[in-house]
Design a protein around this motif. Structure first.
Motif, short mmCIF file in Angstrom:
data_model
loop_
_atom_site.label_atom_id
_atom_site.label_comp_id
_atom_site.label_asym_id
_atom_site.label_seq_id
_atom_site.Cartn_x
_atom_site.Cartn_y
_atom_site.Cartn_z
N PRO A 137 -7.29 -16.33 -20.14
CA PRO A 137 -8.46 -17.79 -19.51
C PRO A 137 -9.43 -16.99 -18.58
CG PRO A 137 -6.23 -17.03 -19.00
CD PRO A 137 -6.37 -15.88 -19.93
N ALA A 138 -10.31 -16.74 -18.63
CA ALA A 138 -11.44 -16.70 -18.02
C ALA A 138 -12.28 -17.91 -17.93
CB ALA A 138 -12.48 -14.74 -18.60
N GLN A 139 -13.43 -18.28 -17.29
CA GLN A 139 -13.80 -19.37 -16.97
C GLN A 139 -14.95 -19.03 -16.23
OE1 GLN A 139 -11.26 -22.14 -17.56
NE2 GLN A 139 -9.97 -20.81 -16.96
N ALA A 140 -15.86 -19.58 -17.65
CA ALA A 140 -17.89 -18.95 -17.53
C ALA A 140 -18.20 -20.68 -16.96
CB ALA A 140 -17.97 -18.93 -18.73
N VAL A 141 -18.28 -20.34 -15.17
CA VAL A 141 -19.45 -21.14 -15.18
C VAL A 141 -20.90 -21.71 -14.91
CG1 VAL A 141 -19.83 -22.80 -12.83
CG2 VAL A 141 -17.92 -21.26 -13.42
N ASP A 142 -21.05 -22.59 -16.06
CA ASP A 142 -22.53 -22.90 -16.19
C ASP A 142 -23.35 -24.24 -15.43
OD1 ASP A 142 -21.63 -25.31 -18.15
OD2 ASP A 142 -22.52 -24.89 -19.30
N THR A 143 -24.08 -24.80 -15.91
CA THR A 143 -24.48 -25.92 -14.67
C THR A 143 -23.44 -26.87 -15.08
OG1 THR A 143 -26.93 -27.32 -14.29
CG2 THR A 143 -26.29 -26.44 -17.07
N HIS A 144 -23.18 -27.46 -16.51
CA HIS A 144 -22.39 -28.92 -17.00
C HIS A 144 -20.89 -28.36 -16.37
CE1 HIS A 144 -25.19 -29.80 -20.19
NE2 HIS A 144 -25.16 -28.88 -20.08
N ILE A 145 -20.05 -27.28 -16.11
CA ILE A 145 -18.86 -26.98 -14.74
C ILE A 145 -19.24 -26.98 -13.18
CG2 ILE A 145 -17.25 -25.73 -14.50
CD1 ILE A 145 -17.39 -24.59 -17.40
N TYR A 146 -20.45 -26.25 -13.11
CA TYR A 146 -20.44 -26.87 -11.70
C TYR A 146 -21.13 -28.13 -11.44
CZ TYR A 146 -23.31 -25.75 -7.70
OH TYR A 146 -23.22 -25.38 -6.06
N ARG A 147 -21.55 -28.43 -12.05
CA ARG A 147 -21.82 -30.85 -11.57
C ARG A 147 -20.56 -30.97 -11.54
NH1 ARG A 147 -25.02 -31.39 -15.87
NH2 ARG A 147 -24.33 -31.70 -17.26
N PHE A 148 -19.36 -30.84 -12.70
CA PHE A 148 -18.45 -32.07 -13.63
C PHE A 148 -17.66 -31.27 -11.73
CE2 PHE A 148 -14.18 -31.87 -14.77
CZ PHE A 148 -13.97 -33.14 -15.06
N GLY A 149 -17.54 -30.69 -11.77
CA GLY A 149 -16.34 -29.60 -10.89
C GLY A 149 -16.68 -30.20 -9.10
N ASN A 150 -18.46 -30.39 -9.18
CA ASN A 150 -18.42 -30.71 -7.52
C ASN A 150 -18.69 -32.74 -7.52
OD1 ASN A 150 -19.09 -28.83 -5.44
ND2 ASN A 150 -20.39 -28.20 -7.01
N SER A 152 -16.55 -34.23 -9.73
CA SER A 152 -15.20 -35.10 -9.96
C SER A 152 -14.01 -34.51 -8.50
CB SER A 152 -14.64 -34.23 -11.32
OG SER A 152 -14.70 -33.22 -10.85
N GLY A 153 -14.67 -33.52 -7.89
CA GLY A 153 -12.69 -33.51 -7.38
C GLY A 153 -12.34 -31.76 -7.92
N VAL A 154 -12.33 -31.19 -9.60
CA VAL A 154 -11.47 -30.95 -10.20
C VAL A 154 -11.64 -29.23 -9.13
CG1 VAL A 154 -11.35 -29.79 -12.02
CG2 VAL A 154 -11.02 -32.16 -11.88
N CYS A 155 -13.18 -29.04 -9.09
CA CYS A 155 -13.36 -27.73 -8.77
C CYS A 155 -14.53 -27.32 -8.26
CB CYS A 155 -13.42 -26.63 -9.97
SG CYS A 155 -14.18 -26.93 -11.47
N PRO A 156 -14.49 -28.33 -7.08
CA PRO A 156 -16.05 -28.44 -6.04
C PRO A 156 -15.77 -26.95 -5.47
CG PRO A 156 -14.12 -29.52 -4.87
CD PRO A 156 -13.19 -28.87 -5.85
N GLY A 157 -17.18 -26.61 -5.43
CA GLY A 157 -17.93 -25.12 -4.61
C GLY A 157 -19.28 -24.64 -4.53
N LYS A 158 -19.28 -24.03 -3.31
CA LYS A 158 -21.06 -24.21 -3.21
C LYS A 158 -21.93 -22.89 -4.05
CE LYS A 158 -20.09 -20.29 0.38
NZ LYS A 158 -20.68 -20.04 1.64
N ASP A 159 -21.19 -22.31 -5.34
CA ASP A 159 -21.81 -22.04 -5.90
C ASP A 159 -21.20 -21.53 -6.95
OD1 ASP A 159 -20.16 -19.54 -5.01
OD2 ASP A 159 -21.35 -18.97 -3.65
N VAL A 160 -21.57 -20.67 -7.99
CA VAL A 160 -20.65 -20.96 -9.60
C VAL A 160 -19.43 -19.81 -8.80
CG1 VAL A 160 -22.76 -20.87 -11.03
CG2 VAL A 160 -22.01 -18.07 -10.11
N VAL A 161 -19.03 -19.21 -7.74
CA VAL A 161 -18.19 -18.18 -7.62
C VAL A 161 -17.44 -18.43 -7.09
CG1 VAL A 161 -17.45 -16.35 -6.65
CG2 VAL A 161 -19.66 -15.56 -7.97
N ALA A 162 -17.64 -19.78 -5.95
CA ALA A 162 -16.33 -20.71 -5.44
C ALA A 162 -16.10 -21.35 -6.35
CB ALA A 162 -17.37 -21.49 -4.89
N VAL A 163 -16.63 -22.17 -8.12
CA VAL A 163 -16.19 -22.91 -8.61
C VAL A 163 -15.23 -22.13 -9.56
CG1 VAL A 163 -16.76 -24.85 -10.82
CG2 VAL A 163 -17.88 -24.75 -8.62
N GLU A 164 -15.80 -20.85 -9.80
CA GLU A 164 -14.87 -20.40 -11.20
C GLU A 164 -13.89 -19.94 -10.16
OE1 GLU A 164 -14.63 -15.83 -12.86
OE2 GLU A 164 -16.39 -16.32 -12.23
#
Length: 214
Positions: A137-150, A152-164
């Motif tokens: 269950p590893a999480q690969a954060v790309d531009t789509h996940i970064y955008r959606f996460g921030n 929607s509020g599902v997984c907000p973060g200032k960078d990809v590591v924070a989103v992961e």
């Protein structure tokens, strides 16, 4: 950046994703762990469709590290020259293949650290391979996940590591395996960068995005 959604909201979001697509799949074509690593590495700053077109014939003749070395960099370039940064990517694929043959007996390693030691393989590529091939269950954060996460509020973060980290911390364990595929596909086809399709979004009532395009 939206505020972090609560547990019950996130659980409902992924329950809806699961109901709509119980077994989401990555869209990069591959036949084994090696071709998956190569495909993901080639997909940086390129579309999955473009990579699949370029690798369709390539993987018929070079589906192992040794076969890729036998093909050689010049012929590899001929196959992938429609992909962005193809010269640098070709060099990395050849270096990666040499390292796999010399250090791993031609087998793709199944640890993140070992994968990240391969030329052209970063954390995102390693996580995609771990998730898709070994079902970690590893999480690969790309531009789509970064955008959606921030958004929607599902997984907000200032960078990809924070989103992961937010994905790992806040998405229920029973949804972790497919979480990144659901979010990639949702970001690619619904929660688009310029004109998100909020009017047809199955989670719009749960999403914290303030500028919904209805």
């Amino acid at each position: 950046m939206a505020k972090q959604l609560g547990y019950h909201q996130i659980r409902e979001i992924f329950a809806r994703f699961h109901e709509a697509e119980p077994e989401p799949k990555g869209e990069l074509d591959h036949v084994n762990a090696y071709t998956l690593v190569v495909a993901v590495a080639l997909s940086a700053q390129a579309t999955d469709v473009g990579v699949n077109k370029a690798t369709r014939e390539l993987f018929k003749i070079a589906d192992t590290p040794q076969k890729m070395l036998d093909l050689g960099e010049a012929q590899l370039i001929e196959h992938i020259k429609t992909i962005g940064l193809y010269r640098n990517k070709a060099k990395n694929v050849i270096k990666m293949s040499r390292m796999l043959v010399d250090d791993y007996r031609g087998e793709v390693p199944n640890s993140r650290a070992a994968l990240e030691s391969l030329p052209g393989v970063g954390r995102k590529t390693a996580n995609v391979v771990l998730n898709m091939w070994w079902h970690v269950p590893a999480q690969a954060v790309d531009t789509h996940i970064y955008r959606f996460g921030n958004r929607s509020g599902v997984c907000p973060g200032k960078d990809v590591v924070a989103v992961e980290r937010a994905i790992e911390d806040n998405i229920p364990a029973d949804f972790q395996q497919h979480a990144h595929h659901w979010m990639i596909l949702h970001g690619r086809y619904t929660c688009k960068a310029r004109k998100p399709l909020c009017g047809t979004c199955i989670i719009r009532d749960l999403c914290d995005f303030e500028d919904k395009n209805l």
